[in-house]
Design a protein around this motif. Structure first.
Motif, PDB file in Angstrom:
ATOM      1  N   UNK A 223       9.939   9.518  11.101  1.00  0.00           N
ATOM      2  CA  UNK A 223       9.296  10.314  12.354  1.00  0.00           C
ATOM      3  C   UNK A 223       7.758  10.407  11.983  1.00  0.00           C
ATOM      4  N   UNK A 224       7.041   9.482  12.360  1.00  0.00           N
ATOM      5  CA  UNK A 224       5.576   9.754  12.472  1.00  0.00           C
ATOM      6  C   UNK A 224       5.020   9.858  11.075  1.00  0.00           C
ATOM      7  N   UNK A 225       5.590   9.522   9.705  1.00  0.00           N
ATOM      8  CA  UNK A 225       5.044   9.717   8.583  1.00  0.00           C
ATOM      9  C   UNK A 225       4.082   8.417   8.282  1.00  0.00           C
ATOM     10  N   UNK A 226       2.814   8.822   7.865  1.00  0.00           N
ATOM     11  CA  UNK A 226       1.919   7.972   7.798  1.00  0.00           C
ATOM     12  C   UNK A 226       1.196   8.013   6.187  1.00  0.00           C
ATOM     13  N   UNK A 227       0.260   7.296   5.922  1.00  0.00           N
ATOM     14  CA  UNK A 227      -0.379   7.257   4.545  1.00  0.00           C
ATOM     15  C   UNK A 227      -0.796   8.565   4.288  1.00  0.00           C
ATOM     16  N   UNK A 228      -1.153   9.349   5.067  1.00  0.00           N
ATOM     17  CA  UNK A 228      -1.666  10.721   4.545  1.00  0.00           C
ATOM     18  C   UNK A 228      -0.323  11.472   4.285  1.00  0.00           C
ATOM     19  N   UNK A 229       0.670  11.603   4.688  1.00  0.00           N
ATOM     20  CA  UNK A 229       1.796  12.318   4.630  1.00  0.00           C
ATOM     21  C   UNK A 229       2.999  11.901   3.871  1.00  0.00           C
ATOM     22  N   UNK A 230       2.925  10.638   3.473  1.00  0.00           N
ATOM     23  CA  UNK A 230       3.938  10.111   2.942  1.00  0.00           C
ATOM     24  C   UNK A 230       4.524  10.490   1.235  1.00  0.00           C
ATOM     25  N   UNK A 231       3.333  10.730   0.886  1.00  0.00           N
ATOM     26  CA  UNK A 231       3.688  11.238  -0.504  1.00  0.00           C
ATOM     27  C   UNK A 231       4.151  12.580  -0.553  1.00  0.00           C
TER      28      UNK A 231
ATOM     29  N   UNK B   4       0.734  -1.325  -0.138  1.00  0.00           N
ATOM     30  CA  UNK B   4       0.139  -0.094   0.005  1.00  0.00           C
ATOM     31  C   UNK B   4       0.741   1.091  -0.118  1.00  0.00           C
ATOM     32  N   UNK B   5       1.992   1.229   0.793  1.00  0.00           N
ATOM     33  CA  UNK B   5       2.809   2.423   0.913  1.00  0.00           C
ATOM     34  C   UNK B   5       3.720   2.489  -0.409  1.00  0.00           C
ATOM     35  N   UNK B   6       4.228   1.423  -0.906  1.00  0.00           N
ATOM     36  CA  UNK B   6       4.857   1.303  -2.115  1.00  0.00           C
ATOM     37  C   UNK B   6       4.021   2.088  -3.254  1.00  0.00           C
TER      38      UNK B   6
ATOM     39  N   UNK C 284       7.775  12.227   0.255  1.00  0.00           N
ATOM     40  CA  UNK C 284       8.492  12.073  -1.064  1.00  0.00           C
ATOM     41  C   UNK C 284       8.786  12.934  -2.013  1.00  0.00           C
ATOM     42  N   UNK C 285       7.676  13.863  -2.133  1.00  0.00           N
ATOM     43  CA  UNK C 285       8.000  14.928  -3.047  1.00  0.00           C
ATOM     44  C   UNK C 285       8.941  15.896  -2.851  1.00  0.00           C
ATOM     45  N   UNK C 286       9.281  15.962  -1.519  1.00  0.00           N
ATOM     46  CA  UNK C 286      10.454  16.614  -1.215  1.00  0.00           C
ATOM     47  C   UNK C 286      11.951  16.359  -1.812  1.00  0.00           C
ATOM     48  N   UNK C 287      11.784  15.196  -2.295  1.00  0.00           N
ATOM     49  CA  UNK C 287      13.026  14.571  -2.925  1.00  0.00           C
ATOM     50  C   UNK C 287      13.924  13.657  -2.099  1.00  0.00           C
ATOM     51  N   UNK C 288      13.431  13.086  -1.048  1.00  0.00           N
ATOM     52  CA  UNK C 288      14.532  12.242  -0.160  1.00  0.00           C
ATOM     53  C   UNK C 288      14.522  10.875  -1.213  1.00  0.00           C
ATOM     54  N   UNK C 289      15.522  10.019  -0.786  1.00  0.00           N
ATOM     55  CA  UNK C 289      15.827   8.908  -1.399  1.00  0.00           C
ATOM     56  C   UNK C 289      14.959   7.825  -0.741  1.00  0.00           C
ATOM     57  N   UNK C 290      14.748   7.737   0.568  1.00  0.00           N
ATOM     58  CA  UNK C 290      14.152   6.881   1.280  1.00  0.00           C
ATOM     59  C   UNK C 290      13.091   7.574   2.392  1.00  0.00           C
ATOM     60  N   UNK C 291      12.075   6.688   2.547  1.00  0.00           N
ATOM     61  CA  UNK C 291      11.293   7.102   3.949  1.00  0.00           C
ATOM     62  C   UNK C 291      11.311   5.722   4.714  1.00  0.00           C
ATOM     63  N   UNK C 292      11.520   5.963   5.926  1.00  0.00           N
ATOM     64  CA  UNK C 292      11.523   4.702   6.711  1.00  0.00           C
ATOM     65  C   UNK C 292      10.436   4.757   7.760  1.00  0.00           C
TER      66      UNK C 292
END
Length: 285
Positions: free
Chosen positions: A248-256, A120-122, A259-267
């Motif tokens: 840090x507290x990243x969820x399905x509402x904020x993850x996109x 789902x996150x992918x 990602x659009x900030x340009x980071x390589x990874x989100x844990x």
């Protein structure tokens, strides 16, 4: 990351310990009413929707309990499943099937839940170039299975444990007496002990980002608990110097948006610590 051989050792240990825990000196329910020579067949029935995971692990369990058991696989790990699907059939000693049943179900239900959430996150990250990572926030004793499930769901594994990667977080930095000191001491430690481990350093603000960038040898910077604006600024500051990771507290509402900030990874620890097991059953046929 740990080697395939070490990973296999971890999985084997999980099976041995789980069977010891569950079976003890015998499955007396089966021994009491089912003849030793009795044979049967069972199916793995899906009673939910999602991504199936743990099929290959189930084969290892059945083989460990009784190498004569035969498994017919209909659906492979990573496939999308729906209510009513049959994943595999297992045939052979009825006592052996029952002995392995609970471990197979416990593992597959949890692994499938993790794979489903990861997938789902992918999908939320599609088109951004950012990859989702798990963490060490796993169930004690079955980390290998949970990280395996993340891979099946399309995610990537962070470090497996404390021994396969250096990760300097806030407490390391504070206990050491400062950011630069922690990095320099770490590099010296690796040199003195002839260890080739990648170094990740956590940054709590933009000033710490700037301080980390003054020191060479950092593989990835962990941009922890930053807002969107500061994350974008951090990514620009870092550039191609090293890889970037948001957490840090990243969820399905904020993850996109992260990602659009340009980071390589989100844990995300939620991949493994906040899931509801997929409903599966092993039924005699």
């Amino acid at each position: 990351m740990i080697s395939e051989a070490q990973f296999n050792i971890e999985v084997e240990g999980i099976i041995k310990n789980a069977i010891r825990e569950d079976v003890g000196d015998g499955d007396h329910s089966s021994l009491a009413c089912i003849p030793e020579t009795a044979t049967g067949k069972a199916k793995l029935l899906v009673k939910d929707d999602g991504i199936i995971a743990g099929v290959e692990f189930a084969k290892l369990v059945f083989n460990y309990v009784d190498s004569s058991l035969k498994i017919e696989t209909l659906i492979k790990d990573g496939a999308t499943v729906k209510y009513g699907d049959i994943v595999f059939y297992v045939e052979g000693s009825s006592q052996s099937i029952l002995k392995a049943e609970r471990l197979v179900l416990n593992a597959m239900q949890r692994m499938s839940a993790i794979a489903t959430k990861t997938n789902f996150f992918v999908k939320l990250l599609e088109g951004t170039g950012t990859k989702i990572l798990d963490t060490r926030k796993t169930t004690p004793g079955i980390r290998a299975l949970e990280k395996w499930a993340v891979k099946i769901g399309g995610g990537e594994n962070h470090r497996f444990a404390l021994y396969d990667m250096i990760m300097l977080k806030d407490n390391h930095i504070d206990f050491c007496g400062g950011l630069t000191q922690a990095i320099e001491k770490t590099k010296q430690y690796l040199k003195e002990n002839n260890k080739d481990l990648k170094i990740i350093v956590e940054a709590r603000d933009l000033n710490e980002i700037r301080e980390i960038l003054k020191t060479e040898g950092v593989y990835r910077i962990l941009i922890d608990n930053f807002n969107y604006e500061d994350t974008r600024t951090a990514v620009k500051l870092i550039g191609d110097t090293c890889l970037t990771e948001s957490s840090g507290g990243i969820n399905e509402e904020t993850i996109r948006q992260y990602a659009e900030c340009g980071v390589n990874y989100i844990s995300s620890g939620a991949l493994t610590h906040s899931v509801y097991n997929m409903d599966l059953s092993l039924k005699a046929v």
